[in-house]
Scaffold this active site. Structure first.
Site, mmCIF file in Angstrom:
data_model
loop_
_atom_site.group_PDB
_atom_site.id
_atom_site.type_symbol
_atom_site.label_atom_id
_atom_site.label_comp_id
_atom_site.label_asym_id
_atom_site.label_seq_id
_atom_site.Cartn_x
_atom_site.Cartn_y
_atom_site.Cartn_z
ATOM 1 N N ARG A 98 -3.475 -10.069 5.126
ATOM 2 C CA ARG A 98 -4.057 -10.072 3.779
ATOM 3 C C ARG A 98 -2.989 -9.539 2.833
ATOM 4 O O ARG A 98 -2.590 -8.374 2.927
ATOM 5 C CB ARG A 98 -5.318 -9.202 3.738
ATOM 6 C CG ARG A 98 -6.008 -9.178 2.387
ATOM 7 C CD ARG A 98 -7.242 -8.273 2.421
ATOM 8 N NE ARG A 98 -7.939 -8.266 1.131
ATOM 9 C CZ ARG A 98 -7.656 -7.450 0.124
ATOM 10 N NH1 ARG A 98 -6.662 -6.550 0.257
ATOM 11 N NH2 ARG A 98 -8.335 -7.514 -1.007
ATOM 12 N N LYS A 118 0.812 -1.210 0.000
ATOM 13 C CA LYS A 118 0.000 0.000 0.000
ATOM 14 C C LYS A 118 0.854 1.273 0.000
ATOM 15 O O LYS A 118 2.062 1.247 0.239
ATOM 16 C CB LYS A 118 -0.960 -0.011 1.195
ATOM 17 C CG LYS A 118 -2.118 -0.982 0.989
ATOM 18 C CD LYS A 118 -3.166 -0.867 2.074
ATOM 19 C CE LYS A 118 -4.388 -1.723 1.731
ATOM 20 N NZ LYS A 118 -5.409 -1.717 2.797
#
Length: 274
Positions: free
Chosen positions: A255, A221
């Site tokens: 995740r 991210k």
């Protein structure tokens, strides 16, 4: 700490990995990568062989400012993929990344095992009741607004306190309807600034007070690649560093796009407990 997936108890005392399967053309990292059935099945097989407990299938990109996808289009994208994966890998535990109750219903009826909702039921008034009726685990994430508006909603007086309060409210609503297995996801990158993401990670252990498994979705991210001034493609090492910190603060599920490396993080952190 366990969750019941299709009659199988998954013990989250040892952290587990959720491998990401994006079937959207515009995901921030792997959008459009999996273009046909063979590519999808090969990627799923690789993630399962590398140790993923869950495969998280998403057909609606939730990156900031992502295009809106209609419910009809989301279903057309995701349901055939659920079917082909479970035909090839009938024991796979599929997580469905959706905030829509009708997508939830049809995918669970097709054999998926759990729901991963970025909105914690706030973008579809029927979502919580649907999950309760289906008796499946429910991962609820913290987010304000929608993927299109969330980055304009980052004003917090005390982000830890406010996210904790959010989860207490959403868990109470889920419990009232009979949802038993709840997972919480602080929502790294969703309606948070770079600094707020790091504050959440730095104080992640405070969420242990909720006594629910914590899912950490940090993989590749912007909180990594913007800090390092690189790109999502170059953010694997940074992902491993932050996943390790999340594990040390009691994250139960990672995740990730890169299952092998996440499994290595878990193995090494678990070795510290020996």
């Amino acid at each position: 700490m366990t969750i019941n997936c299709k009659g199988k108890l998954i013990d989250l005392t040892t952290p587990k990995v959720m491998g990401i399967l994006n079937i959207t053309p515009d995901s921030f990292y792997d959008g459009g990568r999996h273009k046909n059935e063979n590519d999808i099945l090969k990627h799923v097989e690789t993630m399962l062989n590398e140790g993923a407990t869950f495969i998280d299938v998403g057909a609606y990109s939730s990156r900031p400012n992502a295009d809106h996808v209609s419910e009809v289009d989301e279903l057309k994208r995701i349901l055939p993929i659920v079917n082909i994966i479970l035909k090839e890998f009938p024991n796979a535990l599929l997580s469905i990344d959706t905030f829509r109750s009708q997508i939830t219903k049809q995918c669970i009826e097709a054999g998926a095992a759990l729901i991963n909702d970025i909105s914690a039921g706030q973008l579809d008034s029927n979502m919580l009741q649907t999950v309760a009726d289906l008796h499946v685990p429910y991962s609820m994430m913290h987010m304000r607004g929608t993927p299109q508006t969330m980055q304009q909603q980052t004003d917090y007086d005390d982000i830890i306190k406010e996210v904790l309060f959010y989860f207490s409210e959403r868990i109470a609503a889920a419990k009232q309807l009979g949802i038993v297995d709840v997972i919480i996801d602080p929502g790294f990158g969703f309606s948070k600034t770079l600094e707020q993401n790091y504050e959440l990670l730095n104080k992640l252990e405070r969420f242990n007070i909720i006594e629910k498994p914590i899912l950490a979705g940090i993989s590749r991210k912007s909180m990594i690649y913007k800090t390092l001034e690189t790109s999502p493609k170059e953010a694997l090492n940074g992902t491993s560093v932050l996943n390790t910190i999340a594990l040390q603060k009691n994250a139960a599920i990672l995740r990730v796009h890169d299952v092998k490396e996440a499994m290595e993080c878990i193995k090494l952190v678990e070795s510290l407990k020996a």
